[in-house]
Design a protein around this motif. Structure first.
Motif, mmCIF file in Angstrom:
data_model
loop_
_atom_site.group_PDB
_atom_site.id
_atom_site.type_symbol
_atom_site.label_atom_id
_atom_site.label_comp_id
_atom_site.label_asym_id
_atom_site.label_seq_id
_atom_site.Cartn_x
_atom_site.Cartn_y
_atom_site.Cartn_z
ATOM 1 N N GLN A 31 0.860 -1.178 0.000
ATOM 2 C CA GLN A 31 0.000 0.000 0.000
ATOM 3 C C GLN A 31 0.897 1.228 0.000
ATOM 4 O OE1 GLN A 31 -2.626 0.048 3.345
ATOM 5 N NE2 GLN A 31 -3.713 1.868 2.661
ATOM 6 N N GLU A 32 0.561 2.186 -0.852
ATOM 7 C CA GLU A 32 1.384 3.398 -0.939
ATOM 8 C C GLU A 32 0.814 4.500 -0.061
ATOM 9 O OE1 GLU A 32 -0.220 5.834 -4.787
ATOM 10 O OE2 GLU A 32 0.995 4.064 -5.198
ATOM 11 N N THR A 33 1.719 5.350 0.408
ATOM 12 C CA THR A 33 1.362 6.555 1.138
ATOM 13 C C THR A 33 2.035 7.709 0.413
ATOM 14 O OG1 THR A 33 1.321 5.313 3.213
ATOM 15 C CG2 THR A 33 1.416 7.702 3.386
ATOM 16 N N THR A 34 1.253 8.709 0.027
ATOM 17 C CA THR A 34 1.811 9.841 -0.724
ATOM 18 C C THR A 34 2.594 10.766 0.212
ATOM 19 O OG1 THR A 34 -0.112 11.272 -0.390
ATOM 20 C CG2 THR A 34 -0.149 9.801 -2.338
ATOM 21 N N TYR A 35 3.340 11.657 -0.384
ATOM 22 C CA TYR A 35 4.059 12.671 0.392
ATOM 23 C C TYR A 35 3.082 13.470 1.244
ATOM 24 C CZ TYR A 35 8.548 12.110 -2.036
ATOM 25 O OH TYR A 35 9.732 11.629 -2.509
ATOM 26 N N LYS A 36 1.968 13.876 0.646
ATOM 27 C CA LYS A 36 0.976 14.691 1.356
ATOM 28 C C LYS A 36 0.362 13.923 2.529
ATOM 29 C CE LYS A 36 -3.250 17.341 0.455
ATOM 30 N NZ LYS A 36 -4.214 17.702 -0.576
ATOM 31 N N GLN A 37 0.011 12.667 2.316
ATOM 32 C CA GLN A 37 -0.548 11.845 3.388
ATOM 33 C C GLN A 37 0.471 11.664 4.516
ATOM 34 O OE1 GLN A 37 -1.416 8.500 0.868
ATOM 35 N NE2 GLN A 37 -3.631 8.847 0.993
ATOM 36 N N THR A 38 1.728 11.478 4.129
ATOM 37 C CA THR A 38 2.782 11.319 5.126
ATOM 38 C C THR A 38 2.899 12.571 5.979
ATOM 39 O OG1 THR A 38 3.999 9.784 3.705
ATOM 40 C CG2 THR A 38 5.242 10.852 5.483
ATOM 41 N N ARG A 39 2.874 13.750 5.341
ATOM 42 C CA ARG A 39 2.977 14.996 6.096
ATOM 43 C C ARG A 39 1.822 15.126 7.081
ATOM 44 N NH1 ARG A 39 3.541 20.558 3.011
ATOM 45 N NH2 ARG A 39 1.568 19.868 2.137
ATOM 46 N N GLU A 40 0.612 14.826 6.650
ATOM 47 C CA GLU A 40 -0.539 14.930 7.551
ATOM 48 C C GLU A 40 -0.382 13.997 8.749
ATOM 49 O OE1 GLU A 40 -3.184 17.063 7.659
ATOM 50 O OE2 GLU A 40 -1.979 18.088 6.154
ATOM 51 N N GLN A 41 0.078 12.789 8.512
ATOM 52 C CA GLN A 41 0.247 11.840 9.605
ATOM 53 C C GLN A 41 1.389 12.266 10.532
ATOM 54 O OE1 GLN A 41 0.428 8.011 7.682
ATOM 55 N NE2 GLN A 41 -1.761 8.015 7.261
ATOM 56 N N VAL A 42 2.442 12.818 9.956
ATOM 57 C CA VAL A 42 3.555 13.335 10.758
ATOM 58 C C VAL A 42 3.069 14.497 11.623
ATOM 59 C CG1 VAL A 42 5.724 14.638 10.588
ATOM 60 C CG2 VAL A 42 5.431 12.529 9.278
ATOM 61 N N TYR A 43 2.284 15.406 11.053
ATOM 62 C CA TYR A 43 1.741 16.526 11.827
ATOM 63 C C TYR A 43 0.847 16.010 12.951
ATOM 64 C CZ TYR A 43 3.192 20.165 8.483
ATOM 65 O OH TYR A 43 3.903 21.025 7.700
ATOM 66 N N CYS A 44 0.033 15.010 12.659
ATOM 67 C CA CYS A 44 -0.836 14.431 13.689
ATOM 68 C C CYS A 44 -0.001 13.891 14.840
ATOM 69 C CB CYS A 44 -1.673 13.298 13.110
ATOM 70 S SG CYS A 44 -3.041 13.822 12.098
ATOM 71 N N LEU A 45 1.020 13.149 14.507
ATOM 72 C CA LEU A 45 1.865 12.564 15.541
ATOM 73 C C LEU A 45 2.579 13.647 16.348
ATOM 74 C CD1 LEU A 45 3.160 10.165 16.935
ATOM 75 C CD2 LEU A 45 4.885 10.148 15.138
ATOM 76 N N GLY A 46 3.188 14.591 15.673
ATOM 77 C CA GLY A 46 3.900 15.663 16.366
ATOM 78 C C GLY A 46 2.987 16.500 17.240
ATOM 79 N N ALA A 47 1.824 16.847 16.726
ATOM 80 C CA ALA A 47 0.864 17.633 17.497
ATOM 81 C C ALA A 47 0.318 16.809 18.653
ATOM 82 C CB ALA A 47 -0.269 18.115 16.595
ATOM 83 N N GLY A 48 0.130 15.531 18.429
ATOM 84 C CA GLY A 48 -0.324 14.650 19.507
ATOM 85 C C GLY A 48 0.693 14.579 20.640
ATOM 86 N N LEU A 49 1.977 14.515 20.287
ATOM 87 C CA LEU A 49 3.027 14.516 21.306
ATOM 88 C C LEU A 49 2.983 15.811 22.115
ATOM 89 C CD1 LEU A 49 5.986 12.991 19.274
ATOM 90 C CD2 LEU A 49 4.718 11.893 21.147
ATOM 91 N N GLN A 50 2.799 16.921 21.424
ATOM 92 C CA GLN A 50 2.684 18.200 22.127
ATOM 93 C C GLN A 50 1.445 18.213 23.008
ATOM 94 O OE1 GLN A 50 2.848 21.319 19.207
ATOM 95 N NE2 GLN A 50 5.078 21.341 19.192
ATOM 96 N N ALA A 51 0.345 17.658 22.514
ATOM 97 C CA ALA A 51 -0.924 17.676 23.241
ATOM 98 C C ALA A 51 -0.845 16.891 24.551
ATOM 99 C CB ALA A 51 -2.052 17.130 22.367
ATOM 100 N N ILE A 52 -0.032 15.844 24.575
ATOM 101 C CA ILE A 52 0.072 15.056 25.809
ATOM 102 C C ILE A 52 1.195 15.557 26.709
ATOM 103 C CG2 ILE A 52 -1.003 13.002 24.819
ATOM 104 C CD1 ILE A 52 1.830 11.757 24.640
#
Length: 106
Positions: A31-52
């Motif tokens: 299954q492929e993940t595009t550059y754009k999808q990767t960025r969104e998931q990276v932002y989710c993870l990074g923001a989630g780390l900040q949120a906790i």
């Protein structure tokens, strides 16, 4: 513009947004993940780390098999340690929803 990992990543996403960036074998197919999808998931993870409550100076360990989430986790950690803020940071409800939508393990 200064050449940092973050800036190089952002430039690549802007340039190749809809192109495949990562491939991972899920069940019997890759299954492929595009550059754009990767960025969104990276932002989710990074923001989630900040949120906790994970701060820029906090040490973290990343334990993972060689999977797409390892790359996204490492990139999210680099973003977290940078001085950049996440686009979704102002709305933590959206961040949590995004993390679940990305199927990110929490």
């Amino acid at each position: 513009m200064e050449k940092t990992l973050i800036n190089l990543f952002e430039e690549a996403v802007d340039r190749y947004a809809e192109r495949p960036f990562l491939f991972e074998k899920i069940t019997d197919r890759f299954q492929e993940t595009t550059y754009k999808q990767t960025r969104e998931q990276v932002y989710c993870l990074g923001a989630g780390l900040q949120a906790i409550g994970v701060h820029k100076s906090d040490a973290m360990a990343l334990l993972s098999e060689g999977r797409n989430w390892w790359i996204m986790g490492r990139t999210g950690d680099v973003l977290r340690r940078s001085d950049q803020t996440f686009r979704s940071r102002s709305n933590w409800k959206r961040v949590t929803t995004c993390c679940f939508a990305c199927n990110m393990p929490m």
